[in-house]
Design an enzyme around this catalytic site. Sequence first.
Site, PDB file in Angstrom:
ATOM      1  N   ASP A  43      -3.638   7.887   4.405  1.00  0.00           N
ATOM      2  CA  ASP A  43      -2.949   7.039   5.806  1.00  0.00           C
ATOM      3  C   ASP A  43      -2.208   6.475   5.531  1.00  0.00           C
ATOM      4  O   ASP A  43      -1.408   7.107   4.102  1.00  0.00           O
ATOM      5  CB  ASP A  43      -4.361   5.825   6.406  1.00  0.00           C
ATOM      6  CG  ASP A  43      -3.895   4.921   5.684  1.00  0.00           C
ATOM      7  OD1 ASP A  43      -4.489   5.467   3.968  1.00  0.00           O
ATOM      8  OD2 ASP A  43      -4.403   3.431   5.892  1.00  0.00           O
TER       9      ASP A  43
ATOM     10  N   GLU B  63      -6.590   3.207   4.033  1.00  0.00           N
ATOM     11  CA  GLU B  63      -5.712   2.101   2.674  1.00  0.00           C
ATOM     12  C   GLU B  63      -4.662   0.889   3.550  1.00  0.00           C
ATOM     13  O   GLU B  63      -5.096  -0.377   2.543  1.00  0.00           O
ATOM     14  CB  GLU B  63      -5.417   2.544   1.755  1.00  0.00           C
ATOM     15  CG  GLU B  63      -4.865   1.485   0.441  1.00  0.00           C
ATOM     16  CD  GLU B  63      -3.647   0.998   0.892  1.00  0.00           C
ATOM     17  OE1 GLU B  63      -2.811   0.143  -0.854  1.00  0.00           O
ATOM     18  OE2 GLU B  63      -2.250   1.585   1.381  1.00  0.00           O
TER      19      GLU B  63
END
Length: 484
Positions: free
Chosen positions: A78, A145
């Site tokens: 991400d 994350e």
Amino acid sequence: MDKLSGLQPQEVWKHFEAICQVPRPSKKEEKIIEFLLKFAEDNNLEAHKDHIGNVLIKKPATPGRENVKSVVLQSHIDMVCEKNSDKKFDFDNDPITPVVDGDWVKADGTTLGADDGIGMAAQMALLVADNIEHGPIECLFTVDEETGLTGAFELNEGFFESKILLNLDSEDDGELFIGCAGGVDTLAKFPYKKETVDKGFAFKVTVSGLKGGHSGDDIHKGLGNANKIVNRFLWEASQKYDLRLASFDGGNLRNAIAREASAIAVVPGNNKEQVRVAYNMLFHDVQMELKATEPELRMKLESVDLPEFVMDEEGQSKLLNGLYACPHGVIEMSRDIEGLVETSTNLASVKMKDDHVFVTTSQRSSVESAKEDIANMLKSVFTLAGAEVKHSDGYPGWAPNTDSEILKITRDSYQELFDTKPVVRAIHAGLECGLFLEKYPGMDMISFGPTIRGAHSPDERIEIETVQKFWKHLIDVLDRIPEA
């Protein structure tokens, strides 16, 4: 595509540019997960996806290296989605446009996603390489994350087999990271009642042009926080005039320092000029205070139409006092590691919705008890201000191991390749390594990567030369892994 075709190592940059074409906001990683699984299928590689979306792709050892210890390389898929206020961009659908700017690669008005797209690209390049010798490798790609470490939290024991982990999520060439801070969020919910006003001077005050940046890596740099600046003006004006607040919108992400913020308020018409004078005086003061770190700071005060409603006086007072008292920045430096921030807190965002104001803050510390202490300090401040307060689950830090085998291998490799001794240190930013260590006790870990600046902001950029060094270093480290 092909905007990065002239850069070296091309085997890494071509994968990075391909990654830029795939939208991958935190918690919306479906497209990049599909991209990775298709990549594995096209290259006849064994791939697995777990229940939360983490992807593991395996590659066997090259001939003659079957007995070498297995290594798992890890990055997160991400990216932080931030853009300049004048940039029209849909992170859910639009591709990132990388641009070569001298010695750097950046994006056009948005975050670049080099954090951690460049780690992903290196893993992909390694997975398809046919000219690099290595033992068995596993490539772990984790989800979410940036906003919750969800992939690391939800990772099941046994998803991968290796006992050595190379985290490719660091942002400083020549620095090897063997520890990181733990973190927790403190969330405050301020209630208020809506009231109407039928006259007065309505204005909008806006702060922009700040650098922002990562609330871990950049918290010690003395950067401005747009939420604090806007609230400072509102608080001071409310002490002198009958100011009524209608809206407050500042910051976006828990792990980014607020770059922009704005508020709409109303004062009696006869206070119009005094408010403008107060604004000019504060702007001058803040410019002087931040002149060394925020040369592009902009503040603007403009007339607007009367808002439909304003906050009740009690709710407004509690909010403005709570935000003013809320600490932001470095709380304590490490007594053990010179130059390391031990404990910090970030006033990340202020958002109004319906009849509540939601305030998000994040705390970090390499000392677990200090992390709890600063989080409780925030809870105390907001509780006193009348807010409903809760903490997130938080995540653990990663305690340094100076006797690590992979540290010695990685350090010796860098020094011999580049004739420079790398700096070995802990990082104040959060890495997933602490959570991996909980699931895989005894895991030997290290984190390294190329130089990235301005992460979590539209100023994000990656230094081209250091990507070449990072790739060369990674290959050499894998070549030095001993037999089991």
